[in-house]
Scaffold this active site. Structure first.
Site, PDB file in Angstrom:
ATOM      1  CD  GLU A 186      77.145  44.646  47.152  1.00 51.63           C
ATOM      2  OE1 GLU A 186      77.225  45.026  48.261  1.00 51.63           O
ATOM      3  OE2 GLU A 186      77.742  44.454  46.022  1.00 51.63           O
ATOM      4  CB  CYS A 187      73.283  44.588  41.601  1.00 50.51           C
ATOM      5  SG  CYS A 187      72.833  45.829  39.981  1.00 50.51           S
TER       6      CYS A 187
END
Length: 443
Positions: free
Chosen positions: A327-328
């Site tokens: 994630e990110c």
């Protein structure tokens, strides 16, 4: 189906402000710290999807801090978490998000829906009589909004404080003091664990708050803020879809954007969790799947670039067909290169082709959802970097906003690895969450 416990009551307050940057986190953490160190059982929550403020609230209370958001987490989830907290707490402090009426849904929506009295924190450093007008407007702008009072923040002197006392519901003034300033950077507040004097800052803020009428409120005074939290409807039992599986979770100052509730969901799915630190050069522990959460890889790019053991173990994990969800910030080091704002370009892990470049301004912000065959994961996006990759996205998240800037985030897939700027709230769909960590599940 689980049988919910009885209804409960507890003093509760939502700390809000007319805008960002007014000192909500400092006051909310100071209020929680003041009562926690006096022996009260205090639980804190954060409105919206923020990862950073909860670090300070957790330090103040010594308890995990969960997020409440009428869209991302949902009203039922928020009610259930508050009800569970009220059963074992003497005080609940909820920190708002942005300005009180900003966003859809806003902190005011949450307060009104759940009956939380609002404490307005206003930076009074550049005002006098207008302070009262602003406090009056916030209280009466929306009929029926529960109200606790108003606190003046960053006040210059005792004389300045006297000029503010006429405001309706005035609960005191906190003087401007560098001793309890919480430092910031591009994504928000600095993570509390990175500052050796973090607790001393909170104690200084609590000491300052203790000199105000708000800080001197005892249990009897706080009883006017008692909120009845009704027992939630029975929730379906989460199927143990990850039973017998071990999920490795990256966790250090570069990978620190972790909702405690997400860890709870993985455990409720039956997973065993094993934590490791890429910054410390640790390899993935023995595991069936891995999660690389968001954080600040750009601040540690040089160190991560030399984390050859972590990289090699991750590559071997992916080559073996074991799932990875990144994630990110957890996705950023996976690309070939990461370019920072100071002009440095770092050769990264090369698990995904492409380049990530930091930007001086916010690139994307807002609620998003990821539609998978197993369910819909709600969450959000918030990043200051851009990704350029020859990979075609396997799919995209959906933005809840139309028009310009409403495009969803790319979800890249490379073998068993899935990566996106999207931050997921796992409790919104445990079944979809499980699919991220199971081999052979389709995107």
């Amino acid at each position: 189906m689980e049988t919910p416990p009885l209804s409960s009551t507890c003093p509760a307050v939502l700390v809000a402000a007319p805008a960002s940057g007014q000192g909500k986190t400092t006051v909310a953490a100071a209020l929680a710290r003041l009562h926690a160190r006096a022996g009260w059982r205090v639980r804190a929550f954060k409105c919206g999807p923020d990862f950073l403020d909860p670090h300070w609230l957790a330090l103040a209370t010594g308890q995990p801090v969960h997020n409440l958001d009428l869209w991302m987490t949902g009203e039922d989830d928020a009610r259930a978490r508050l009800h569970a907290a009220a059963l074992e707490s003497d005080l609940i402090v909820v920190e708002g998000v942005m300005g009180l009426f900003d966003g859809e849904p806003s902190a005011a929506d949450l307060a009104q829906r759940l009956g939380l009295p609002v404490l307005a924190v206003i930076d009074a450093s550049a005002m006098a009589g207008t302070f009262g007008a602003l406090a009056f407007g916030m209280q009466h702008f929306r009929p029926g909004l529960p109200w606790a009072g108003v606190l003046a923040n960053r006040v210059a002197s005792a004389r300045h404080a006297q000029m503010l006392e006429g405001a309706e519901g005035f609960l005191g003034a906190v003087m401007r003091d560098a001793a309890f300033t919480l430092p910031e950077r591009h994504l928000g507040l600095t993570v509390a664990a990175e500052l050796p004097d973090a607790l001393a800052r909170l104690d200084a803020a609590a000491d300052a708050l203790a000199q105000t009428p708000l800080g001197r409120m005892d249990g009897a005074a706080l009883s006017r803020w008692v909120v009845p939290f009704e027992a939630p409807a029975p929730r379906a039992t989460v199927p143990p879809l990850l039973a017998g599986k071990t999920v490795a979770v990256a966790r250090d100052t570069a990978f620190c954007f972790i909702y405690p509730a997400n860890l709870d969901v993985l455990r409720s799915l039956g997973a065993q969790l094993a934590f490791f630190s890429p910054l410390a050069g640790e390899p993935l522990p023995a595991c069936d799947a891995a999660w690389l959460p968001g954080g600040y890889p750009e601040l540690h790019a040089a160190t991560l670039a030399t984390a050859t053991t972590s990289r090699a173990s991750l590559v071997a994990h992916v080559q073996a067909g074991r799932p990875v969800w990144a994630e990110c910030g957890g996705m950023m080091p996976l690309f070939d290169q990461l370019a920072t704002l100071d002009g440095e370009t770092h050769a990264m892990w090369g698990v995904l082709p492409g380049r990530v470049t930091m930007q001086p301004r916010l690139v994307a912000l807002g609620p998003q959802q990821l539609v998978l065959p197993q369910g819909v994961l709600r969450g959000h996006t918030f990043h200051y970097s851009r990704c350029e990759s020859p990979l075609e996205p396997a799919c995209r998240t959906e933005s809840t906003r139309g028009g310009a800037g409403g495009r969803g985030e790319a979800v890249y897939r490379c073998g068993s690895l899935r990566a996106s700027y999207f931050h997921a709230w796992f409790a919104s769909s445990p079944e979809a969450t499980a699919s991220l960590f199971l081999a052979g599940e389709a995107a």
